[in-house]
Design an enzyme around this catalytic site. Structure first.
Site, short mmCIF file in Angstrom:
data_model
loop_
_atom_site.label_atom_id
_atom_site.label_comp_id
_atom_site.label_asym_id
_atom_site.label_seq_id
_atom_site.Cartn_x
_atom_site.Cartn_y
_atom_site.Cartn_z
CG ASP A 162 6.04 -6.31 2.44
OD1 ASP A 162 7.25 -6.00 2.48
OD2 ASP A 162 5.21 -5.94 3.29
CG ASP A 165 0.63 -8.22 2.10
OD1 ASP A 165 1.73 -8.65 1.70
OD2 ASP A 165 0.47 -7.07 2.54
CE1 TYR A 320 7.50 -1.86 4.42
CE2 TYR A 320 5.72 -2.58 2.98
CZ TYR A 320 6.61 -2.83 4.02
OH TYR A 320 6.60 -4.04 4.65
CD GLU A 567 1.65 -8.00 8.05
OE1 GLU A 567 1.37 -8.35 6.89
OE2 GLU A 567 1.27 -6.93 8.55
#
Length: 616
Positions: A162, A165, A320, A567
């Protein structure tokens, strides 16, 4: 002296005429000399001389043909002269310095597109293809599914990680694949011009191949669906994908598989991903039909087993969380209609009750903001397309006109003349109202604005109204350009928020694989923490990654441990790719009006019912 004239008169004879014969002869010679002193023409000569001797012509025998020597000489001379002239011209051309007219360099959006696509190569899970072209990545997580005895799905290898990670969150991953497919359907010519069409198709197929493993894709009905592989719970000290800081290639802990049994939002989004991809791969009939079948199965499951996927999962709710599944119903039904041509899906997508539950009529602070959570704005644009180009009429016209008008309203909200959304001093629109990680929403809006303006242009519609004011389609493109330009470096910090674009970009991206060197040393779960906390730049550049972005004051902290700034995510980069390809190239390359309608049968609108009988 007189003599008798035979005609009856005297004949006088002059004494001079009695000259001697010698005198007469001398006179005749004088006459002859005078006559011969004039040149004689050809006829006179023939009278005097008789037939003359003909001049012989000269010939050259070439073996197979006999030609006049004069013609032969002229021909050979002409050839030699032409050869000398050609040689002289060639000599001049080769000796005079030449200016090569190379094609113009690619525009900034095309350059950024090449790089943004590479991010997906860096996020691949499973056994990588030989041409992956990311030197610091390798095969990883080849036991996904096998390592969890609690799931019936034993082969979950593949797909995409994703973000920074190694978790595979299927909800945002499905949205990412849908966005990429949509961009290919509209702008395949631009991808081809950039030399990236095959690449983007490989990226999409890598995702859809994995999705087909997450449920029984050969069945007509299912009762479960994989929603996540990996774990991010850091409440304990159990090794997992968030607690550990490891290269995906070195992961040696068990990776959990999370399933759902009532997950309408996830199933509908995954159905949209497979349905849209089936249009991308329509030339591969077997694979396209496989995707369509899977999409139908998933959508049926989403309708039969109602519920939010994140309601039963604390991790999904944390990372999410899905706020509703009604928008996914409209989104999934729209894509299934385009993929199959089955009007039952269009009837569902245009059901007013569905639109009402999805929030189409009440507005709100996030109205018109497309994201991995809310697809309503995408559905409104997608169905406006149907009205603009096919105009199916009754019984769909009323709701399609409503969607079209609503699309115009939120397009107005993107413009600087309106105050629905604030902007930073540098000009970045705050679609998430100042919350962290703003860029993922901005790129989606830039794509929607560009594709909607292209729809209007293709339909010969010069613009639209915002209240009493008329705006040309060019203002939507300008909005998209200013936002993408900000992301690519035209901002107060002069920093590109896409790694590898420009000279000044984030060097401490929150990403495990990029931050740990590939040096044949295997760092265990905690052994990688030193790389997480290091102040040094990442040893590996994750080219094309769009980071989370600046704050509402245009500030940015290039710190690896602050994921709110540094990120990148799959969903964010998918929106970036879509926006970049829409803006790339020249304006002569238009959208593909027809491919999306390949499965849609010809429309013969049903006439409206007759009015009720008149009653006095």
């Amino acid at each position: 002296m007189y003599g008798r004239d035979p005609w009856g008169g005297p004949l006088e004879i002059n004494a001079a005429d009695s000259a001697t014969d010698d005198d007469r002869s001398r006179n005749l010679q004088d006459y002859d000399r005078a006559a011969l002193s004039r040149p004689l023409d050809e006829t006179q000569q023939s009278w005097l001389l008789g037939p003359g001797e003909q001049k012989k012509k000269k010939y050259v025998d070439l073996g197979c043909i006999i030609v006049s020597r004069k013609i032969f000489v002229w021909t050979v001379g002409t050839i030699l002269a032409a050869g000398l002239l050609a040689g002289f011209i060639t000599l001049i051309v080769k000796t005079v310095p030449r200016h090569h007219h190379h094609p113009p360099p690619p525009d900034n959006y095309t350059v950024a597109l090449h790089k943004a696509l590479m991010f997906f190569n860096a996020q691949r899970s499973g056994k990588l293809p030989k041409h992956n072209n990311v030197s610091w990545r390798g095969n990883s997580c080849l036991n996904d599914g096998k390592s969890d005895s609690g799931t019936i799905f034993k082969d979950l290898v593949g797909g995409y990680y994703d973000a920074g990670d190694a978790i595979k969150f299927n909800f945002p991953q499905s949205f990412a694949m849908t966005m990429l497919s949509w961009s290919v359907i509209e702008y395949s010519a631009k991808y081809e011009a950039a030399g990236e069409l095959n690449h983007i198709k490989e990226i999409i197929k890598w995702g859809t191949d994995y999705f087909l493993k997450t449920f029984n894709s050969t069945a007509d009905s299912i009762d479960r669906l994989v929603m996540q592989v990996g774990s991010g719970d850091t409440s304990g000290q159990t090794p997992n994908d968030h607690y550990c800081w490891m290269r995906p290639e070195d992961i040696d802990y068990e990776r959990k598989v999370a399933e759902c049994h009532s997950c309408s939002d996830l199933a509908s989004e995954m159905a949209a991903a497979l349905a849209s991809a089936s249009i991308v791969f329509k030339d591969n009939k077997a694979y396209s039909q496989k995707l369509v079948h899977g999409a139908k199965t998933l959508f049926k499951f989403s309708r039969d087993q109602r519920g939010r996927y994140s309601a039963g999962s604390s991790e999904a709710a944390t990372f999410y969380n899905s706020t509703s599944y009604w928008d996914e119903f409209v989104w999934g039904a729209s894509w299934l209609y385009y993929a199959t041509g089955n009007s039952s899906y269009l009837q569902l997508a245009t059901t007013p009750g569905l639109a009402k539950h999805a929030g189409a009529f009440w507005g709100g602070p996030y109205y018109g903001v497309l994201s991995w959570d809310n697809k309503l704005a995408g559905s409104q644009v997608l169905l406006s397309r149907l009205r603009l180009f096919l105009n199916p009429g009754y019984p769909y016209e009323e709701i399609l006109r409503t969607f079209h008008n609503q699309t115009g309203i939120f397009m107005c909200s993107f413009l600087p003349d309106f105050t629905t959304f604030n902007r930073t001093k540098g000009g970045l629109i705050q679609l998430n109202h100042g919350a962290p990680q703003p860029l993922q929403y901005v790129v989606n809006a830039a794509f929607l604005a560009t594709v909607f303006s292209d729809y209007l242009d293709a339909a010969d519609t010069p613009g639209w109204y915002c209240g009493p004011h008329f705006y040309q389609t060019s203002v939507l493109r300008k909005f998209a350009e200013t936002q993408i330009n900000y992301i690519l470096g035209k901002n107060p910090r002069k920093m590109s928020y896409v790694v590898g674009v420009g000279n000044h970009y984030p060097k401490h991206v929150h990403h495990r694989g990029a931050s740990i060197p590939k040096n044949k040393v295997k760092y265990n779960c905690k052994g990688g923490w030193k790389w997480r906390d290091s102040k040094k730049p990442n040893p590996n550049n994750i080219v094309g990654a769009m980071v989370a972005g600046p704050d509402r004051h245009d500030g940015f902290h290039d710190v690896r441990t602050n994921y709110n700034y540094t990120e990148p995510t799959l969903a964010g980069n998918a929106g970036l790719v879509a926006a970049l390809v829409a803006l790339s190239g020249d304006r002569t390359t238009k959208i593909d009006k027809n491919t999306i309608f390949s499965a849609v049968p010809p429309m013969f609108p049903t006439p409206p019912p007759p009015p009720a009988p008149w009653k006095p």
